[in-house]
Design an enzyme around this catalytic site. Sequence first.
Site, PDB file in Angstrom:
ATOM      1  N   GLU A   1      -9.380  34.337   4.606  1.00 29.55           N
ATOM      2  CA  GLU A   1      -9.711  34.275   3.184  1.00 29.55           C
ATOM      3  C   GLU A   1     -10.838  35.221   2.780  1.00 29.55           C
ATOM      4  O   GLU A   1     -10.841  35.737   1.661  1.00 29.55           O
ATOM      5  CB  GLU A   1     -10.071  32.839   2.788  1.00 29.55           C
TER       6      GLU A   1
ATOM      7  N   GLU B   1      -9.281  30.441   9.131  1.00 30.85           N
ATOM      8  CA  GLU B   1      -9.282  30.420   7.669  1.00 30.85           C
ATOM      9  C   GLU B   1     -10.408  31.277   7.087  1.00 30.85           C
ATOM     10  O   GLU B   1     -10.229  31.933   6.058  1.00 30.85           O
ATOM     11  CB  GLU B   1      -9.403  28.979   7.171  1.00 30.85           C
TER      12      GLU B   1
ATOM     13  N   ARG C   1      -5.554  26.225  -8.681  1.00 31.90           N
ATOM     14  CA  ARG C   1      -5.102  24.984  -8.054  1.00 31.90           C
ATOM     15  C   ARG C   1      -4.107  24.303  -8.989  1.00 31.90           C
ATOM     16  O   ARG C   1      -4.474  23.795 -10.042  1.00 31.90           O
ATOM     17  CB  ARG C   1      -6.291  24.065  -7.752  1.00 31.90           C
TER      18      ARG C   1
ATOM     19  N   SER D   1     -10.115  11.339  -0.590  1.00 31.30           N
ATOM     20  CA  SER D   1      -9.706  10.248  -1.490  1.00 31.30           C
ATOM     21  C   SER D   1      -9.236   9.077  -0.636  1.00 31.30           C
ATOM     22  O   SER D   1      -8.071   9.012  -0.233  1.00 31.30           O
ATOM     23  CB  SER D   1      -8.591  10.707  -2.435  1.00 31.30           C
TER      24      SER D   1
ATOM     25  N   ARG E   1       0.844  -1.192   0.000  1.00 35.86           N
ATOM     26  CA  ARG E   1       0.000   0.000   0.000  1.00 35.86           C
ATOM     27  C   ARG E   1       0.885   1.249   0.000  1.00 35.86           C
ATOM     28  O   ARG E   1       1.783   1.370   0.845  1.00 35.86           O
ATOM     29  CB  ARG E   1      -0.914   0.041   1.234  1.00 35.86           C
ATOM     30  N   GLU E   2       0.644   2.146  -0.958  1.00 38.07           N
ATOM     31  CA  GLU E   2       1.306   3.446  -0.950  1.00 38.07           C
ATOM     32  C   GLU E   2       0.334   4.456  -0.341  1.00 38.07           C
ATOM     33  O   GLU E   2      -0.786   4.623  -0.842  1.00 38.07           O
ATOM     34  CB  GLU E   2       1.694   3.854  -2.368  1.00 38.07           C
TER      35      GLU E   2
ATOM     36  N   GLU F   1       1.241  35.457   2.229  1.00 38.59           N
ATOM     37  CA  GLU F   1       2.004  36.131   1.178  1.00 38.59           C
ATOM     38  C   GLU F   1       1.918  35.401  -0.160  1.00 38.59           C
ATOM     39  O   GLU F   1       1.970  36.025  -1.225  1.00 38.59           O
ATOM     40  CB  GLU F   1       3.469  36.278   1.605  1.00 38.59           C
TER      41      GLU F   1
END
Length: 222
Positions: free
Chosen positions: A134, A130, A102, A151, A75-76, A176
């Site tokens: 934002e 956040e 993105r 995922s 498994r990775e 920044e």
Amino acid sequence: MRLCNNKNVSFLLLVNLLLYYHWHAKKYMDLKSKGDMYQMKLSEKTLSSELLYEGKIINLYRDTVELENHTNAMREVVHHPGGVSIVALTEDEQVYMVRQFRYPYHKVILEIPAGKLSPGEDPLECGKRELEEETGMTAKQYENLGDFYPSVGYVDEVIYCYLATGLTSTQQHLDEDEFLDVELIPLKTLYQMVLSGEIQDGKTQSAILKVYCKRYGNSRID
């Protein structure tokens, strides 16, 4: 006689209520037992773990695991600290959205405000930070919308989702290296954009649909 009848009715209502809760409790326990059974049956035992890459945000490991049939597999796994996303909803049912480039997809994505958790940071506090960074907004109320697994096949990232209401404008203060545009879009419009495929970001799809269902239930819009 009337008093006796009232007592009988009350007794029957109590019996029915107890039966109702007993049935739901049994249903819950049956589901929990089934979940525990699957957890034991389908689990994989880690035999070894090798660090392949250590990055600023993610670490990549190659693990050897033992399957339920006692054979081994590789498994990775990408280890990620997790993140938080916020649906900031105004009194007139509009949502603060952000557009930002993105890099993995090489395009601008429309999404709800979100950010990465710092080690040991409380998810709600991260979400508050956040949102203000934002969008320049703070909120009086926060409601947990549940966790989102972006995922499940190769990364252990968990995104904690919240609904923010009672909004107040403060001041945006981006990092920044952070560049984005803020937009106000009606919740009903976002719902349609999710269904039409215009919004492709997974956490945004999940959170918008949850908030829409909370606000409008099973009703549909044209």
